[in-house]
Design a protein around this motif. Sequence first.
Motif, PDB file in Angstrom:
ATOM      1  N   ASP A 182      40.159  43.593  44.341  1.00 59.94           N
ATOM      2  CA  ASP A 182      39.020  42.781  44.780  1.00 59.94           C
ATOM      3  C   ASP A 182      39.359  41.323  45.026  1.00 59.94           C
ATOM      4  O   ASP A 182      38.635  40.636  45.748  1.00 59.94           O
ATOM      5  CB  ASP A 182      37.899  42.844  43.735  1.00 59.94           C
ATOM      6  N   ARG A 214      37.007  40.067  48.258  1.00 61.01           N
ATOM      7  CA  ARG A 214      35.931  40.777  48.936  1.00 61.01           C
ATOM      8  C   ARG A 214      34.644  39.958  48.813  1.00 61.01           C
ATOM      9  O   ARG A 214      34.356  39.382  47.763  1.00 61.01           O
ATOM     10  CB  ARG A 214      35.732  42.157  48.319  1.00 61.01           C
ATOM     11  N   LEU A 232      32.426  40.644  45.900  1.00 57.88           N
ATOM     12  CA  LEU A 232      32.729  39.975  44.637  1.00 57.88           C
ATOM     13  C   LEU A 232      32.301  38.516  44.694  1.00 57.88           C
ATOM     14  O   LEU A 232      31.603  38.024  43.785  1.00 57.88           O
ATOM     15  CB  LEU A 232      34.226  40.061  44.325  1.00 57.88           C
ATOM     16  N   VAL A 252      35.013  42.351  37.222  1.00 62.16           N
ATOM     17  CA  VAL A 252      35.651  43.541  37.812  1.00 62.16           C
ATOM     18  C   VAL A 252      36.871  44.034  37.049  1.00 62.16           C
ATOM     19  O   VAL A 252      37.390  45.107  37.347  1.00 62.16           O
ATOM     20  CB  VAL A 252      36.029  43.284  39.287  1.00 62.16           C
ATOM     21  N   ALA A 311      41.641  44.814  39.054  1.00 61.76           N
ATOM     22  CA  ALA A 311      41.090  44.498  40.375  1.00 61.76           C
ATOM     23  C   ALA A 311      41.621  43.176  40.909  1.00 61.76           C
ATOM     24  O   ALA A 311      41.285  42.779  42.026  1.00 61.76           O
ATOM     25  CB  ALA A 311      39.569  44.465  40.319  1.00 61.76           C
TER      26      ALA A 311
END
Length: 314
Positions: A152, A202, A205, A229, A233
């Motif tokens: 992420d 991302r 996130l 996360v 991640a």
Amino acid sequence: MLEEAERWLSSRSWSVADRPLHHILAAKQRSGQSVSVVLPALNEEETVGEIVAIIAHDLVRQVPLVDEIVVVDSGSTDRTSEVAAAAGARVVHRDEILPRIPAVPGKGEVLWRSLLVTSGDIVCFIDADLKEFSSDFVSGIVGPLLTDPGVDLVKAMYDRPLAGAAGQGGRVTELMARPLLNMHWPQLAGFVQPLGGEYAARRSLLEQLPFPVGYGVELGMLVDALHLVGLDALAQVDVGVRKHRHQDGQALGRMSAAIYRTAQLRLARGHLVRPSLTQFERGEDGFEPRTYSVDTEERPPMVEIAEYAARKVA
């Protein structure tokens, strides 16, 4: 180092060469994800144009990896906006974004507002003062996000030379951020450049994270992402060498104070300390104190902003 951090260091630390550009592009085309590159800029006319031009040439025209390049100007008094636009970026001025909430000075403020004027599923932040820039900085940190759905957030790692000496840059990292992380968030001890301004994540996130408005944004984002996360991640990619403009000792002191404040807030929410820093300059009558306020304000997760929610619905 914690066993968990050692395991992460071996499994979530890569080189830019591990993912050839054509593999990254193929993954992007399969997934249908879009990529935005954001450069926060304040009086960077000497460097911002070359950075934008290289990204536009290598990753927009030659290889369609990047969908938009956005420079967010936070009040430049030089030709930053004109140079960036001429090089191929869309330039947006900080104060024009979300005018309902008056802007405050700070890098984190600009990054937070950039979410409202970009559309990419993946957002890549690049500092605008880099010299001898390579597009590997972008493709290297975007690559894992496009090829691995379990990642992420990706930070760039690199050497930071200072005055020609290898590895001597990043003084605030070594004197403030790294000790804080090792002592209080040892899971994050494997990050080589925790304060580096080159990272990608991302949107799903980023829109859930609070953004410290000033220099604490990078440390705050790492710590908050860890809790949101999990360590696996998060990742880092070696992109070589980072050259940029270095600041003087007093500016680094102010940065350190903001970073410490960001950490303190996360260690004990609601436990306030005096948010100011006194430094000294020699004057006619000896050393004179100069007291500066330390950034304490944070912007809420973007999903809590009505204008952002309305844009997503539309």
